[in-house]
Scaffold this motif. Structure first.
Motif, PDB file in Angstrom:
ATOM      1  N   SER A  62       0.704  -1.501   0.460  1.00  0.00           N
ATOM      2  CA  SER A  62       0.210   0.125  -0.226  1.00  0.00           C
ATOM      3  C   SER A  62       0.669   1.360  -0.149  1.00  0.00           C
ATOM      4  O   SER A  62       1.786   1.230   0.103  1.00  0.00           O
ATOM      5  N   MET A  63       0.679   2.674  -0.053  1.00  0.00           N
ATOM      6  CA  MET A  63       0.804   3.382   0.288  1.00  0.00           C
ATOM      7  C   MET A  63      -0.107   4.237   1.051  1.00  0.00           C
ATOM      8  O   MET A  63      -1.465   4.451   0.785  1.00  0.00           O
ATOM      9  N   ALA A  64       0.955   5.277   1.206  1.00  0.00           N
ATOM     10  CA  ALA A  64      -0.280   6.367   2.720  1.00  0.00           C
ATOM     11  C   ALA A  64      -0.927   6.856   1.521  1.00  0.00           C
ATOM     12  O   ALA A  64      -0.621   7.571   0.097  1.00  0.00           O
ATOM     13  N   ASP A  65      -2.419   7.403   2.214  1.00  0.00           N
ATOM     14  CA  ASP A  65      -3.266   8.406   1.896  1.00  0.00           C
ATOM     15  C   ASP A  65      -2.765   9.929   0.147  1.00  0.00           C
ATOM     16  O   ASP A  65      -2.732   9.825  -0.596  1.00  0.00           O
ATOM     17  N   PHE A  88      -2.074  -2.854  -5.780  1.00  0.00           N
ATOM     18  CA  PHE A  88      -3.070  -1.845  -4.803  1.00  0.00           C
ATOM     19  C   PHE A  88      -3.003  -0.966  -6.604  1.00  0.00           C
ATOM     20  O   PHE A  88      -2.678  -0.523  -6.952  1.00  0.00           O
ATOM     21  N   PRO A  89      -4.306  -0.880  -6.889  1.00  0.00           N
ATOM     22  CA  PRO A  89      -5.007   0.263  -8.075  1.00  0.00           C
ATOM     23  C   PRO A  89      -4.321   1.412  -7.986  1.00  0.00           C
ATOM     24  O   PRO A  89      -4.060   1.639  -6.846  1.00  0.00           O
ATOM     25  N   LEU A  90      -3.534   2.152  -8.434  1.00  0.00           N
ATOM     26  CA  LEU A  90      -2.986   3.648  -8.780  1.00  0.00           C
ATOM     27  C   LEU A  90      -3.983   4.373 -10.126  1.00  0.00           C
ATOM     28  O   LEU A  90      -4.769   3.795 -10.686  1.00  0.00           O
ATOM     29  N   VAL A 108      -6.538   2.658 -12.192  1.00  0.00           N
ATOM     30  CA  VAL A 108      -6.049   1.496 -13.374  1.00  0.00           C
ATOM     31  C   VAL A 108      -5.858  -0.063 -11.760  1.00  0.00           C
ATOM     32  O   VAL A 108      -5.133   0.361 -10.999  1.00  0.00           O
ATOM     33  N   ALA A 109      -6.213  -1.164 -12.540  1.00  0.00           N
ATOM     34  CA  ALA A 109      -6.313  -2.167 -11.313  1.00  0.00           C
ATOM     35  C   ALA A 109      -4.966  -2.464 -11.816  1.00  0.00           C
ATOM     36  O   ALA A 109      -4.363  -2.735 -12.851  1.00  0.00           O
ATOM     37  N   ALA A 110      -4.693  -3.458 -10.496  1.00  0.00           N
ATOM     38  CA  ALA A 110      -3.404  -3.755 -10.789  1.00  0.00           C
ATOM     39  C   ALA A 110      -3.392  -5.244 -10.899  1.00  0.00           C
ATOM     40  O   ALA A 110      -5.173  -6.090 -11.256  1.00  0.00           O
ATOM     41  N   PRO A 111      -2.622  -5.831 -11.576  1.00  0.00           N
ATOM     42  CA  PRO A 111      -2.716  -7.453 -11.969  1.00  0.00           C
ATOM     43  C   PRO A 111      -3.045  -8.521 -11.597  1.00  0.00           C
ATOM     44  O   PRO A 111      -2.782  -8.294  -9.964  1.00  0.00           O
ATOM     45  N   ALA A 112      -3.276  -8.871 -12.369  1.00  0.00           N
ATOM     46  CA  ALA A 112      -4.268 -10.541 -11.301  1.00  0.00           C
ATOM     47  C   ALA A 112      -2.459 -11.115 -10.976  1.00  0.00           C
ATOM     48  O   ALA A 112      -1.706 -11.187 -11.103  1.00  0.00           O
ATOM     49  N   LEU A 135      -0.235   8.244  -7.927  1.00  0.00           N
ATOM     50  CA  LEU A 135      -1.083   8.180  -6.773  1.00  0.00           C
ATOM     51  C   LEU A 135      -2.284   7.184  -6.352  1.00  0.00           C
ATOM     52  O   LEU A 135      -2.092   6.302  -7.370  1.00  0.00           O
ATOM     53  N   ASN A 136      -2.406   6.903  -5.299  1.00  0.00           N
ATOM     54  CA  ASN A 136      -3.706   6.265  -5.248  1.00  0.00           C
ATOM     55  C   ASN A 136      -4.922   6.470  -6.070  1.00  0.00           C
ATOM     56  O   ASN A 136      -4.938   7.782  -6.052  1.00  0.00           O
TER      57      ASN A 136
END
Length: 163
Positions: A62-65, A88-90, A108-112, A135-136
């Protein structure tokens, strides 16, 4: 040599040394930078080498908000991104050489898990860019980032630091 003369000599040597150190440091990119995009500020890590840009945020949980990653290229280009090892998505903010938002790519979704490199989706802006901020997912919409927004860096990121 007397002490006052020694002090003058030491002081005389220290000034050029400090100047040389300051100019040498200016050529290196800071490890972190505040990226101001319109009214939004993101605290970003800086990626200036091919290896750092390729890895990006891959492998993190993850990444901070208010965090992100700033990718810096030595020349404006039609940069291509992937989501290798992302969990996680970006949102991507594509930034022109004159530091304006050129385009945004949202959610942009994380890949499977287990997706092979040749099967990863590639993302790129329609125009050449010099910088990209990751960014998140959801930050672009929530913060009101728009195409045309002005972008500044604090501290400034010297292009000479990019490879």
């Amino acid at each position: 040599m007397r002490r006052p003369a020694l002090r003058r000599l030491a002081f005389g040597l220290a000034i050029p040394l400090l100047a040389a150190t300051s100019s040498a440091c200016a050529a290196h990119s800071p490890a972190r930078v505040d990226v101001h995009i319109g009214a939004y500020v993101v605290h970003a890590e800086v990626a200036t080498t091919p290896a750092a840009r390729s890895k990006g945020l891959g492998g993190r949980e993850s990444m901070a908000d208010d965090a992100g990653m700033l990718f810096v290229f030595p020349n404006a280009r039609q940069a291509t991104f992937w989501m290798k090892d992302m969990r996680f998505p970006l949102d991507f903010v594509w930034i022109s050489a004159d530091k304006h938002v050129e385009e945004v790519t949202q959610n942009v979704a994380a890949p499977a898990p287990g997706t092979k490199d040749p099967d990863l989706t590639l993302y790129k802006a329609a125009e050449a860019v010099q910088y990209v901020v990751e960014l998140n997912a959801g930050v672009v919409e929530a913060s009101g980032i728009r195409v045309g927004d002005a972008v500044t860096f604090q501290p400034e990121v010297p292009l000479e630091s990019a490879q």
